[in-house]
Enzyme design. Structure first.
Site, PDB file in Angstrom:
ATOM      1  N   THR A  95       7.250  -3.204  -6.310  1.00 30.31           N
ATOM      2  CA  THR A  95       6.592  -4.176  -5.428  1.00 30.31           C
ATOM      3  C   THR A  95       7.606  -5.126  -4.774  1.00 30.31           C
ATOM      4  OG1 THR A  95       6.116  -5.447  -7.439  1.00 30.31           O
ATOM      5  CG2 THR A  95       4.322  -4.141  -6.537  1.00 30.31           C
ATOM      6  N   ALA A 127       0.827  -1.217   0.000  1.00 27.80           N
ATOM      7  CA  ALA A 127       0.000   0.000   0.000  1.00 27.80           C
ATOM      8  C   ALA A 127       0.857   1.262   0.000  1.00 27.80           C
ATOM      9  CB  ALA A 127      -0.918  -0.005   1.208  1.00 27.80           C
ATOM     10  N   ASN A 166     -46.028  20.770  20.601  1.00 22.93           N
ATOM     11  CA  ASN A 166     -46.431  21.067  19.239  1.00 22.93           C
ATOM     12  C   ASN A 166     -45.717  22.330  18.783  1.00 22.93           C
ATOM     13  OD1 ASN A 166     -47.889  21.857  16.874  1.00 22.93           O
ATOM     14  ND2 ASN A 166     -49.465  20.391  17.513  1.00 22.93           N
ATOM     15  N   GLY A 191       0.132  -8.169 -15.434  1.00 21.44           N
ATOM     16  CA  GLY A 191       1.196  -9.125 -15.729  1.00 21.44           C
ATOM     17  C   GLY A 191       0.553 -10.437 -16.164  1.00 21.44           C
ATOM     18  N   GLY A 220       2.354   2.687  -2.752  1.00 19.27           N
ATOM     19  CA  GLY A 220       2.450   3.388  -4.043  1.00 19.27           C
ATOM     20  C   GLY A 220       1.607   4.651  -4.098  1.00 19.27           C
ATOM     21  N   ARG A 255      -1.789   6.785 -12.058  1.00 20.50           N
ATOM     22  CA  ARG A 255      -2.810   6.739 -13.103  1.00 20.50           C
ATOM     23  C   ARG A 255      -4.166   7.283 -12.673  1.00 20.50           C
ATOM     24  NH1 ARG A 255      -1.075   0.596 -14.297  1.00 20.50           N
ATOM     25  NH2 ARG A 255      -0.237   0.924 -12.210  1.00 20.50           N
TER      26      ARG A 255
HETATM   27  C1  UD1 Z   1       1.095  -5.308 -10.327  1.00 20.56           C
HETATM   28  C2  UD1 Z   1       1.887  -6.496 -10.851  1.00 20.56           C
HETATM   29  C3  UD1 Z   1       1.150  -7.093 -12.050  1.00 20.56           C
HETATM   30  C4  UD1 Z   1      -0.258  -7.486 -11.632  1.00 20.56           C
HETATM   31  C5  UD1 Z   1      -0.996  -6.298 -11.018  1.00 20.56           C
HETATM   32  C6  UD1 Z   1      -2.302  -6.790 -10.436  1.00 20.56           C
HETATM   33  C7  UD1 Z   1       4.241  -5.950 -10.408  1.00 20.56           C
HETATM   34  C8  UD1 Z   1       5.527  -5.497 -10.988  1.00 20.56           C
HETATM   35  N1  UD1 Z   1       3.220  -6.067 -11.255  1.00 20.56           N
HETATM   36  O1  UD1 Z   1       1.085  -4.330 -11.364  1.00 20.56           O
HETATM   37  O2  UD1 Z   1       1.834  -8.248 -12.519  1.00 20.56           O
HETATM   38  O3  UD1 Z   1      -0.965  -7.987 -12.779  1.00 20.56           O
HETATM   39  O4  UD1 Z   1      -0.216  -5.719  -9.960  1.00 20.56           O
HETATM   40  O5  UD1 Z   1      -3.109  -5.752  -9.951  1.00 20.56           O
HETATM   41  O6  UD1 Z   1       4.182  -6.219  -9.229  1.00 20.56           O
HETATM   42  N2  UD1 Z   1       3.333  -0.673  -4.263  1.00 20.56           N
HETATM   43  C9  UD1 Z   1       4.118  -0.519  -3.139  1.00 20.56           C
HETATM   44  N3  UD1 Z   1       5.399  -0.088  -3.283  1.00 20.56           N
HETATM   45  C10 UD1 Z   1       5.946   0.177  -4.507  1.00 20.56           C
HETATM   46  C11 UD1 Z   1       5.134   0.015  -5.645  1.00 20.56           C
HETATM   47  C12 UD1 Z   1       3.837  -0.425  -5.500  1.00 20.56           C
HETATM   48  O7  UD1 Z   1       3.669  -0.758  -2.023  1.00 20.56           O
HETATM   49  O8  UD1 Z   1       7.114   0.566  -4.539  1.00 20.56           O
HETATM   50  C13 UD1 Z   1       1.932  -1.115  -4.085  1.00 20.56           C
HETATM   51  C14 UD1 Z   1       0.922  -0.172  -4.693  1.00 20.56           C
HETATM   52  O9  UD1 Z   1       0.512   0.780  -3.739  1.00 20.56           O
HETATM   53  C15 UD1 Z   1      -0.210  -1.113  -5.081  1.00 20.56           C
HETATM   54  C16 UD1 Z   1       0.484  -2.424  -5.348  1.00 20.56           C
HETATM   55  O10 UD1 Z   1       1.773  -2.332  -4.770  1.00 20.56           O
HETATM   56  O11 UD1 Z   1      -1.124  -1.265  -4.017  1.00 20.56           O
HETATM   57  C17 UD1 Z   1       0.611  -2.740  -6.836  1.00 20.56           C
HETATM   58  O12 UD1 Z   1       1.349  -1.689  -7.469  1.00 20.56           O
HETATM   59  P1  UD1 Z   1       0.922  -1.140  -8.893  1.00 20.56           P
HETATM   60  O13 UD1 Z   1       1.902  -0.086  -9.271  1.00 20.56           O
HETATM   61  O14 UD1 Z   1      -0.479  -0.813  -8.947  1.00 20.56           O
HETATM   62  O15 UD1 Z   1       1.221  -2.437  -9.788  1.00 20.56           O
HETATM   63  P2  UD1 Z   1       0.571  -2.829 -11.165  1.00 20.56           P
HETATM   64  O16 UD1 Z   1       1.179  -2.025 -12.241  1.00 20.56           O
HETATM   65  O17 UD1 Z   1      -0.905  -2.811 -11.065  1.00 20.56           O
HETATM   66 CA    CA Z   2      -2.287  -2.086  -9.559  1.00 18.99          CA
END
Ligand code: UD1
Ligand code: CA
Length: 477
Positions: A95, A24, A393, A155, A26, A30
């Protein structure tokens, strides 16, 4: 107690310590928002809170960790009340990096389930099924997957044979052949903690976003001859992610659909449920009737047999049983006792307490006001900072003048008082039990019990005045 079944492997013998880590940290670029993505709401609740509540059905709060970073303080504050723990990811480098930051906190666990703060509809049963599947197969990594109608942005799962996965390939890295793969990575996984943490240092940033991808663990583990499995989610909706406002709206509609069906199955009637907006935190008693275009928000409760008519918006309020809410009422942070009748078009602002069988009619506004049992204010009235007893009333057009431009003052109206229409009660003021306020009075001083107060100019009659005016006008022509 029944004896546990003979263990097939040492892994099944001892109870496994399971942690749930929720990504959580990020920003959610977008969404084009000043607010962090995981705080955007569906069903009236932040995305992250949905995920946390699902996790808490599977593990104790001390074993649930939210990984936070972007706008960390605000994100923490939003789910603090659930008692989960927090891990800081000060810089958001992907991630995989989120898990690198979690190594210390998650030391001592055998399995780590990873959930995504932006995949909010995940059900506890599915998390449990993933975990059970993962441990029973002795896997190093198990990926929850699905085949949504549109796989764009996710992915993709490159399967090797059967349930075995060779790799997860991100959208931007797909080769033409892989573009045909429909099965996607939900971003929800179970890992053997030892297998995960011993390899995190081997993740690289050799990809389109220059980030550490957790998804690369699939191919790393497979290369090391470890078991990487895919498990399909039964319901594709459950694992849909929120990256855009359009997806936010889709999932919001889905949560509310679920909520309405749940309420209907518990005995609530909802007409045109697709037009009603009912938050996840709302509860409604049996035989309540919710008409079209009603909004029930926050932690509101609606009692048995109560009817909420169209275009009413009820927020964080407790409505008792057998209450009638006519069309167009706005009720916020208020409590309505059983049998009360409200509206149409009543506005109950925070701190309104309406007693049993009391009536609040059209164009009546209340604020921080208590209206006792059986009392009535049926038309065009403002009651602010007032304490009103039983069987009072309040006539049409009555106004409590509660504000002197600087401070707010209280109006007290005791049991059985009759307030004539168009009265203004200048607070602070008290009207004693059983007193009578003559219509159109301006009451500035306390009125003793059982008295009559008349505070208005005495009526004057000038015989023939109108007639003589008409005659004068005629003469001047
Ligand atoms: C990610 C997956 C993708 C999958 C998709 C599903 C990766 C590289 N890709 O892509 O394969 O299909 O989720 O929804 O993992 N976050 C952090 N720290 C960070 C970056 C992200 O905690 O440094 C958190 C974000 O807040 C979010 C989650 O990780 O809750 C997923 O990150 P997001 O950037 O949305 O990944 P996707 O591009 O959706
Ligand atoms: Ca996502």
């Amino acid at each position: 107690m029944a004896k546990p079944k003979a263990a097939r492997s040492s892994r099944a013998t001892a109870p496994r310590k399971v942690a749930i880590a929720i990504l959580a940290a990020g920003k959610g670029t977008r969404l084009r928002s000043k607010d962090p993505k995981v705080l955007h709401r569906i069903g009236g609740r932040p995305l992250l809170e949905h995920v946390v509540l699902a996790a808490l059905n599977v593990a104790a709060a001390k074993d649930v960790f939210a990984i936070v970073g972007h706008e960390e303080e605000r994100v923490r504050a939003a789910v603090q009340h659930t008692g989960v723990r927090f891990i800081s990811q000060p810089e958001q480098r992907g991630t995989g990096h989120a898990l690198i930051c979690s190594r210390e906190a998650l030391r001592g666990y055998d399995e780590v389930v990873v959930l995504s703060g932006d995949v909010p509809l995940i059900k506890p049963e599915t998390i449990q099924r993933l975990l059970d599947f993962h441990t029973s197969k002795g896997a190093s990594m198990t990926i929850l997957t699905t085949e949504p109608s549109d796989s764009t942005g996710y992915g993709r799962i490159v399967r090797k044979s059967g349930d075995n996965v060779a790799a997860i390939v991100e959208q931007k890295a797909l080769n033409p052949k892989q573009q045909k793969i429909k099965e996607i990575n939900s971003g929800i996984y179970a890992f053997s903690a030892a297998d995960l943490f011993s390899r995190l240092d081997r993740l690289t940033t050799d990809n389109a976003h220059r980030e550490f991808y957790l998804t690369d663990m699939a191919s790393l583990l497979t290369k090391d001859k470890k078991k990487v499995l895919a498990l399909r989610a039964a319901d594709a909706h459950e694992v849909l992610g929120v990256n855009t406002r359009a997806e936010l709206a889709q999932l919001d509609a889905e949560v509310r659909r679920r909520k309405a069906s749940e309420l209907m199955s518990e005995g609530t009637t909802i007409f045109y449920p697709e037009t009603c907006v009912i938050d996840s935190g709302v509860s409604v008693g049996p035989d309540a009737i919710i008409e079209p275009f009603v909004q029930l928000l926050g932690n509101s409760t609606i009692g048995e047999n109560t009817r909420v008519a169209s275009y009413s918006v009820i927020t964080d309020s407790d409505i008792g049983a057998n209450v009638t809410i006519r069309p167009g009422c706005i009720i916020t942070e208020s409590a309505i006792a059983s049998g009360a009748v409200l509206g149409p078009y009543a506005h109950l602002r925070p701190g309104s307490e309406i007693g049993e069988n009391a009536h609040i009619g059209n164009f009546v506004e209340t604020k921080k006001t208590k209206l006792g049992k059986g009392s009535k204010a049926n038309h065009l009235t403002y009651l602010g900072d007032a304490v009103i007893g039983e069987n009072v009333n309040v006539g049409a057009g009555t106004i409590t003048c509660n504000y002197d431009g600087v401070n707010k003052h209280r109006t007290i109206i005791e049991d059985g008082v009759f307030v004539g229409s168009d009265s203004t009660l200048v607070a602070p003021v008290r009207i004693g039990k059983g007193a009578y306020v003559g219509a159109a009075s301006t009451v500035t001083e306390d009125v003793p019990s059982d008295a009559l107060v008349i505070g208005r100019a005495r009526q004057e009659i000038k015989e023939g005045w109108a007639k003589s005016r008409r005659e004068k006008r005629g003469a001047s022509k």
